[in-house]
Design an enzyme around this catalytic site. Structure first.
Site, short mmCIF file in Angstrom:
data_model
loop_
_atom_site.label_atom_id
_atom_site.label_comp_id
_atom_site.label_asym_id
_atom_site.label_seq_id
_atom_site.Cartn_x
_atom_site.Cartn_y
_atom_site.Cartn_z
N ASP A 57 0.83 -1.21 0.00
CA ASP A 57 0.00 0.00 0.00
C ASP A 57 0.86 1.26 0.00
O ASP A 57 1.73 1.43 0.85
CB ASP A 57 -0.91 -0.01 1.22
CG ASP A 57 -1.94 1.10 1.18
OD1 ASP A 57 -1.61 2.22 1.61
OD2 ASP A 57 -3.06 0.86 0.69
N CYS A 110 -2.14 5.26 -11.02
CA CYS A 110 -2.21 5.35 -9.56
C CYS A 110 -1.54 6.65 -9.17
O CYS A 110 -0.34 6.84 -9.43
CB CYS A 110 -1.50 4.17 -8.90
SG CYS A 110 -1.34 4.34 -7.09
N ASN A 111 -2.30 7.55 -8.57
CA ASN A 111 -1.75 8.85 -8.21
C ASN A 111 -0.68 8.74 -7.13
O ASN A 111 0.39 9.34 -7.24
CB ASN A 111 -2.87 9.78 -7.73
CG ASN A 111 -3.77 10.26 -8.86
OD1 ASN A 111 -3.56 11.32 -9.42
ND2 ASN A 111 -4.78 9.47 -9.18
N THR A 112 -0.97 7.98 -6.07
CA THR A 112 -0.03 7.91 -4.95
C THR A 112 1.31 7.34 -5.37
O THR A 112 2.36 7.72 -4.83
CB THR A 112 -0.63 7.09 -3.80
OG1 THR A 112 -2.00 7.45 -3.60
CG2 THR A 112 0.13 7.35 -2.51
N ALA A 113 1.31 6.43 -6.35
CA ALA A 113 2.57 5.87 -6.85
C ALA A 113 3.51 6.94 -7.38
O ALA A 113 4.73 6.76 -7.42
CB ALA A 113 2.28 4.83 -7.93
N THR A 118 -5.98 9.98 -1.83
CA THR A 118 -5.60 9.27 -0.61
C THR A 118 -4.84 10.21 0.32
O THR A 118 -4.24 11.20 -0.11
CB THR A 118 -4.71 8.06 -0.92
OG1 THR A 118 -3.45 8.54 -1.43
CG2 THR A 118 -5.35 7.11 -1.92
N LYS A 167 -12.16 -0.29 -3.48
CA LYS A 167 -11.23 -1.41 -3.45
C LYS A 167 -11.92 -2.70 -2.98
O LYS A 167 -11.50 -3.80 -3.35
CB LYS A 167 -10.02 -1.08 -2.55
CG LYS A 167 -9.14 0.02 -3.12
CD LYS A 167 -7.92 0.27 -2.26
CE LYS A 167 -7.05 1.40 -2.82
NZ LYS A 167 -6.51 1.12 -4.15
N CYS A 223 -7.40 10.41 -7.21
CA CYS A 223 -7.18 8.99 -6.95
C CYS A 223 -7.88 8.24 -8.04
O CYS A 223 -9.06 8.50 -8.33
CB CYS A 223 -7.72 8.59 -5.57
SG CYS A 223 -7.65 6.80 -5.28
#
Length: 233
Positions: free
Chosen positions: A49, A84-87, A128, A168, A198
């Site tokens: 995560d 994936c934005n957080t990536a 997120t 999810k 996100c």
């Protein structure tokens, strides 16, 4: 001559990857199968995560993402997209691991905002907690004098995170209701526009947003358009 090959580093999450591929097809000018963009997808939902890694010192997702980038590189990808934005908190590391260009999802969104609404100065970010903490949106959008607001001050009651978790878990209808309420909360706080920051949010909310007259921008949609523009000139 083979057509350019798009590599997709996916699985973060699976619904977001499927949504990106649908939007890629929708934005590709084509009259038949053979005119669409050749795509290879590396989808690994076991990638640790991203938010946990940023917020709580959890296991780094970088080794898993490196494996995916190496796979796409070896497969002959001419361009890489990461829905994936957080990536993108690890974008510099991932881009440095390959000679293949990697599209930056936040740059794609920023370009759309600048084109569509140059007068919008306050943007509500639905992302997120990890994406918010990383500052990737604030870094890009502040360059054009824009302020980014979010709901992370609500802590465990943040409806954006609740909606993302519902996506999810496959509870899409419930997620849509939760995220629509979160959007209205951001508008109530003064957001002149909303960013679906996100890709799980992108998977369930429409453009324009239901029940609101503010403009919205979808990161997955922006990423798909940027890929089409890069590969089709």
């Amino acid at each position: 001559m083979m057509s350019p090959l798009l590599g997709v580093l996916g699985g973060m999450g699976p619904a977001a990857t499927a949504d990106f591929l649908a939007k890629l097809a929708a934005h590709t000018p084509a009259d038949r199968d053979q005119e669409h963009i050749a795509t290879i997808v590396y989808s690994d939902p076991t990638t640790p995560d991203r938010s946990d890694a940023i917020l709580a010192g959890g296991e780094s997702p970088l080794p898993a993402m490196f494996r995916g980038v190496a796979f796409l590189d070896e497969a002959g990808a001419d361009l890489i997209a990461i829905p994936c934005n957080t990536a993108h908190a690890w974008y510099d590391d991932l881009a440095a691991a390959t000679m293949v260009p990697v599209v930056h999802i936040v740059d794609a969104v920023g370009a759309q905002v600048e084109r569509d609404a140059p007068g919008v100065t306050t943007l509500g970010l639905m992302a997120t907690d990890g994406t918010v903490r990383s500052g990737i949106y604030e870094k890009v959008l502040s360059q054009s004098g824009r302020q980014v607001i979010d709901l992370t001050d609500l802590g465990p009651d943040n409806p954006v995170m609740a909606g993302i978790r519902a996506v999810k878990a496959g509870a899409l209808d419930g997620a849509r209701d939760i995220l629509t309420n979160a959007l209205r909360e951001l508008v109530g706080r003064g957001a002149q526009g909303i960013i679906y920051g996100c890709t799980d949010v992108s998977a369930v909310l429409d453009i324009p947003p239901e029940g609101s007259d503010v403009p919205a921008w979808d990161a997955n949609d922006a990423l798909a358009i940027a890929c089409v523009n890069r590969l089709r000139g």
